[in-house]
Design a protein around this motif. Structure first.
Motif, PDB file in Angstrom:
ATOM      1  N   VAL A  37       0.826  -1.207   0.000  1.00 18.90           N
ATOM      2  CA  VAL A  37       0.000   0.000   0.000  1.00 18.90           C
ATOM      3  C   VAL A  37       0.861   1.258   0.000  1.00 18.90           C
ATOM      4  CG1 VAL A  37      -1.618   1.331   1.417  1.00 18.90           C
ATOM      5  CG2 VAL A  37      -1.994  -1.092   1.057  1.00 18.90           C
ATOM      6  N   THR A  38       2.005   1.217   0.651  1.00 16.50           N
ATOM      7  CA  THR A  38       2.840   2.405   0.765  1.00 16.50           C
ATOM      8  C   THR A  38       3.938   2.486  -0.297  1.00 16.50           C
ATOM      9  OG1 THR A  38       4.265   1.293   2.386  1.00 16.50           O
ATOM     10  CG2 THR A  38       2.413   2.599   3.243  1.00 16.50           C
ATOM     11  N   ALA A  39       4.041   1.489  -1.164  1.00 16.09           N
ATOM     12  CA  ALA A  39       5.076   1.486  -2.201  1.00 16.09           C
ATOM     13  C   ALA A  39       4.805   2.581  -3.228  1.00 16.09           C
ATOM     14  CB  ALA A  39       5.118   0.126  -2.897  1.00 16.09           C
ATOM     15  N   SER A  40       5.873   3.205  -3.717  1.00 16.82           N
ATOM     16  CA  SER A  40       5.691   4.228  -4.751  1.00 16.82           C
ATOM     17  C   SER A  40       5.367   3.590  -6.108  1.00 16.82           C
ATOM     18  CB  SER A  40       6.933   5.102  -4.864  1.00 16.82           C
ATOM     19  OG  SER A  40       8.054   4.321  -5.220  1.00 16.82           O
ATOM     20  N   ARG A  41       5.813   2.346  -6.307  1.00 19.15           N
ATOM     21  CA  ARG A  41       5.490   1.596  -7.520  1.00 19.15           C
ATOM     22  C   ARG A  41       5.167   0.168  -7.115  1.00 19.15           C
ATOM     23  NH1 ARG A  41       9.428   2.797 -12.421  1.00 19.15           N
ATOM     24  NH2 ARG A  41       7.555   3.398 -13.519  1.00 19.15           N
ATOM     25  N   LEU A  42       4.258  -0.453  -7.833  1.00 23.98           N
ATOM     26  CA  LEU A  42       3.845  -1.809  -7.505  1.00 23.98           C
ATOM     27  C   LEU A  42       3.616  -2.589  -8.799  1.00 23.98           C
ATOM     28  CD1 LEU A  42       2.940  -3.798  -5.235  1.00 23.98           C
ATOM     29  CD2 LEU A  42       0.625  -2.930  -5.603  1.00 23.98           C
ATOM     30  N   LEU A  43       4.241  -3.734  -8.920  1.00 24.38           N
ATOM     31  CA  LEU A  43       4.029  -4.601 -10.068  1.00 24.38           C
ATOM     32  C   LEU A  43       2.925  -5.597  -9.727  1.00 24.38           C
ATOM     33  CD1 LEU A  43       4.816  -5.883 -12.815  1.00 24.38           C
ATOM     34  CD2 LEU A  43       6.427  -7.305 -11.532  1.00 24.38           C
ATOM     35  N   VAL A  44       1.886  -5.641 -10.565  1.00 25.24           N
ATOM     36  CA  VAL A  44       0.799  -6.601 -10.394  1.00 25.24           C
ATOM     37  C   VAL A  44       0.851  -7.531 -11.596  1.00 25.24           C
ATOM     38  CG1 VAL A  44      -1.694  -6.935 -10.237  1.00 25.24           C
ATOM     39  CG2 VAL A  44      -0.627  -4.949  -9.138  1.00 25.24           C
ATOM     40  N   ALA A  45       1.083  -8.808 -11.345  1.00 24.51           N
ATOM     41  CA  ALA A  45       1.141  -9.798 -12.422  1.00 24.51           C
ATOM     42  C   ALA A  45      -0.100 -10.674 -12.350  1.00 24.51           C
ATOM     43  CB  ALA A  45       2.399 -10.648 -12.280  1.00 24.51           C
ATOM     44  N   THR A  46      -0.728 -10.889 -13.482  1.00 25.55           N
ATOM     45  CA  THR A  46      -1.932 -11.702 -13.519  1.00 25.55           C
ATOM     46  C   THR A  46      -2.009 -12.442 -14.850  1.00 25.55           C
ATOM     47  OG1 THR A  46      -4.343 -11.698 -13.330  1.00 25.55           O
ATOM     48  CG2 THR A  46      -3.353  -9.781 -14.363  1.00 25.55           C
ATOM     49  N   ASP A  47      -2.776 -13.483 -14.880  1.00 19.81           N
ATOM     50  CA  ASP A  47      -3.046 -14.183 -16.132  1.00 19.81           C
ATOM     51  C   ASP A  47      -3.963 -13.288 -16.958  1.00 19.81           C
ATOM     52  OD1 ASP A  47      -3.127 -16.130 -18.058  1.00 19.81           O
ATOM     53  OD2 ASP A  47      -4.486 -17.449 -16.981  1.00 19.81           O
ATOM     54  N   PHE A  48      -3.998 -13.496 -18.245  1.00 20.94           N
ATOM     55  CA  PHE A  48      -4.799 -12.630 -19.105  1.00 20.94           C
ATOM     56  C   PHE A  48      -5.960 -13.382 -19.732  1.00 20.94           C
ATOM     57  CE2 PHE A  48      -5.769 -10.429 -23.068  1.00 20.94           C
ATOM     58  CZ  PHE A  48      -5.955  -9.144 -22.597  1.00 20.94           C
ATOM     59  N   ASP A  49      -5.676 -14.284 -20.678  1.00 19.68           N
ATOM     60  CA  ASP A  49      -6.709 -14.988 -21.424  1.00 19.68           C
ATOM     61  C   ASP A  49      -7.540 -15.862 -20.488  1.00 19.68           C
ATOM     62  OD1 ASP A  49      -8.092 -15.810 -23.734  1.00 19.68           O
ATOM     63  OD2 ASP A  49      -6.826 -17.576 -23.945  1.00 19.68           O
ATOM     64  N   GLY A  50      -8.811 -15.540 -20.368  1.00 17.27           N
ATOM     65  CA  GLY A  50      -9.709 -16.286 -19.496  1.00 17.27           C
ATOM     66  C   GLY A  50      -9.816 -15.690 -18.106  1.00 17.27           C
ATOM     67  N   VAL A  51      -9.012 -14.677 -17.820  1.00 17.67           N
ATOM     68  CA  VAL A  51      -9.066 -14.009 -16.516  1.00 17.67           C
ATOM     69  C   VAL A  51      -9.471 -12.549 -16.704  1.00 17.67           C
ATOM     70  CG1 VAL A  51      -7.741 -13.341 -14.479  1.00 17.67           C
ATOM     71  CG2 VAL A  51      -7.341 -15.564 -15.546  1.00 17.67           C
ATOM     72  N   LEU A  52      -8.655 -11.808 -17.451  1.00 13.34           N
ATOM     73  CA  LEU A  52      -8.966 -10.406 -17.731  1.00 13.34           C
ATOM     74  C   LEU A  52      -9.714 -10.240 -19.049  1.00 13.34           C
ATOM     75  CD1 LEU A  52      -5.559  -8.803 -16.731  1.00 13.34           C
ATOM     76  CD2 LEU A  52      -7.610  -9.066 -15.348  1.00 13.34           C
ATOM     77  N   SER A  53      -9.794 -11.311 -19.788  1.00 18.57           N
ATOM     78  CA  SER A  53     -10.516 -11.303 -21.061  1.00 18.57           C
ATOM     79  C   SER A  53     -11.247 -12.630 -21.199  1.00 18.57           C
ATOM     80  CB  SER A  53      -9.535 -11.137 -22.231  1.00 18.57           C
ATOM     81  OG  SER A  53      -8.767 -12.315 -22.384  1.00 18.57           O
ATOM     82  N   PRO A  54     -12.278 -12.672 -22.039  1.00 22.23           N
ATOM     83  CA  PRO A  54     -12.950 -13.952 -22.257  1.00 22.23           C
ATOM     84  C   PRO A  54     -11.974 -14.963 -22.857  1.00 22.23           C
ATOM     85  CG  PRO A  54     -14.266 -12.147 -23.112  1.00 22.23           C
ATOM     86  CD  PRO A  54     -12.923 -11.575 -22.743  1.00 22.23           C
ATOM     87  N   LEU A  55     -12.139 -16.206 -22.488  1.00 23.99           N
ATOM     88  CA  LEU A  55     -11.306 -17.275 -23.030  1.00 23.99           C
ATOM     89  C   LEU A  55     -11.556 -17.387 -24.529  1.00 23.99           C
ATOM     90  CD1 LEU A  55      -9.288 -19.375 -22.115  1.00 23.99           C
ATOM     91  CD2 LEU A  55     -11.162 -20.955 -21.746  1.00 23.99           C
ATOM     92  N   ASP A  56     -10.479 -17.457 -25.296  1.00 23.61           N
ATOM     93  CA  ASP A  56     -10.580 -17.548 -26.752  1.00 23.61           C
ATOM     94  C   ASP A  56      -9.704 -18.705 -27.209  1.00 23.61           C
ATOM     95  OD1 ASP A  56     -10.277 -17.072 -29.601  1.00 23.61           O
ATOM     96  OD2 ASP A  56     -11.008 -15.052 -29.208  1.00 23.61           O
ATOM     97  N   LEU A  57     -10.162 -19.454 -28.213  1.00 23.72           N
ATOM     98  CA  LEU A  57      -9.348 -20.552 -28.732  1.00 23.72           C
ATOM     99  C   LEU A  57      -8.013 -20.049 -29.268  1.00 23.72           C
ATOM    100  CD1 LEU A  57     -12.045 -22.744 -30.490  1.00 23.72           C
ATOM    101  CD2 LEU A  57     -10.913 -23.130 -28.301  1.00 23.72           C
ATOM    102  N   ASP A  58      -7.977 -18.813 -29.749  1.00 18.08           N
ATOM    103  CA  ASP A  58      -6.737 -18.192 -30.196  1.00 18.08           C
ATOM    104  C   ASP A  58      -6.386 -17.090 -29.198  1.00 18.08           C
ATOM    105  OD1 ASP A  58      -4.621 -16.931 -31.408  1.00 18.08           O
ATOM    106  OD2 ASP A  58      -5.702 -16.404 -33.239  1.00 18.08           O
ATOM    107  N   PRO A  59      -5.495 -17.361 -28.239  1.00 14.58           N
ATOM    108  CA  PRO A  59      -5.165 -16.376 -27.208  1.00 14.58           C
ATOM    109  C   PRO A  59      -4.670 -15.039 -27.764  1.00 14.58           C
ATOM    110  CG  PRO A  59      -4.153 -18.491 -26.706  1.00 14.58           C
ATOM    111  CD  PRO A  59      -4.760 -18.599 -28.068  1.00 14.58           C
ATOM    112  N   MET A  60      -4.115 -15.045 -28.959  1.00 13.48           N
ATOM    113  CA  MET A  60      -3.637 -13.797 -29.550  1.00 13.48           C
ATOM    114  C   MET A  60      -4.786 -12.864 -29.940  1.00 13.48           C
ATOM    115  SD  MET A  60      -0.477 -14.120 -29.149  1.00 13.48           S
ATOM    116  CE  MET A  60       0.128 -12.717 -30.037  1.00 13.48           C
ATOM    117  N   ARG A  61      -6.000 -13.392 -30.039  1.00 15.75           N
ATOM    118  CA  ARG A  61      -7.166 -12.565 -30.380  1.00 15.75           C
ATOM    119  C   ARG A  61      -7.874 -12.040 -29.148  1.00 15.75           C
ATOM    120  NH1 ARG A  61     -10.757 -16.115 -34.359  1.00 15.75           N
ATOM    121  NH2 ARG A  61     -11.114 -16.979 -32.307  1.00 15.75           N
ATOM    122  N   SER A  62      -7.515 -12.505 -27.984  1.00 15.47           N
ATOM    123  CA  SER A  62      -8.242 -12.091 -26.782  1.00 15.47           C
ATOM    124  C   SER A  62      -7.957 -10.624 -26.467  1.00 15.47           C
ATOM    125  CB  SER A  62      -7.893 -12.979 -25.588  1.00 15.47           C
ATOM    126  OG  SER A  62      -6.529 -12.921 -25.311  1.00 15.47           O
TER     127      SER A  62
END
Length: 74
Positions: A37-62
């Protein structure tokens, strides 16, 4: 059946009662959260395809769902 990735806590009754109600059961976690909370910068790493975007058979299109990236930045 026990899951080795999530071991069950093992506390003796004396350990459970020795803690003050005002003390955190996880002081290391509390410190990590305070640091985040007190950091001046924070890296947040998360999965993308199916988490932040709908799951797609071609992950490059998500593509991220509307508002997702903005929420992460906030």
């Amino acid at each position: 059946m026990s899951d080795p990735r999530h071991p069950s806590p093992t506390h003796s009754s004396s350990e459970a009662t020795a803690q003050s109600p005002d003390e955190s059961p996880h002081p290391t976690l509390d410190q990590a959260l305070t640091d985040a909370v007190t950091a001046s910068r924070l890296l947040v790493a998360t999965d993308f395809d199916g988490v932040l975007s709908p799951l797609d058979l071609d992950p490059m299109r998500s593509a991220p769902l509307p508002g997702t990236i903005e929420s992460l930045r906030t």
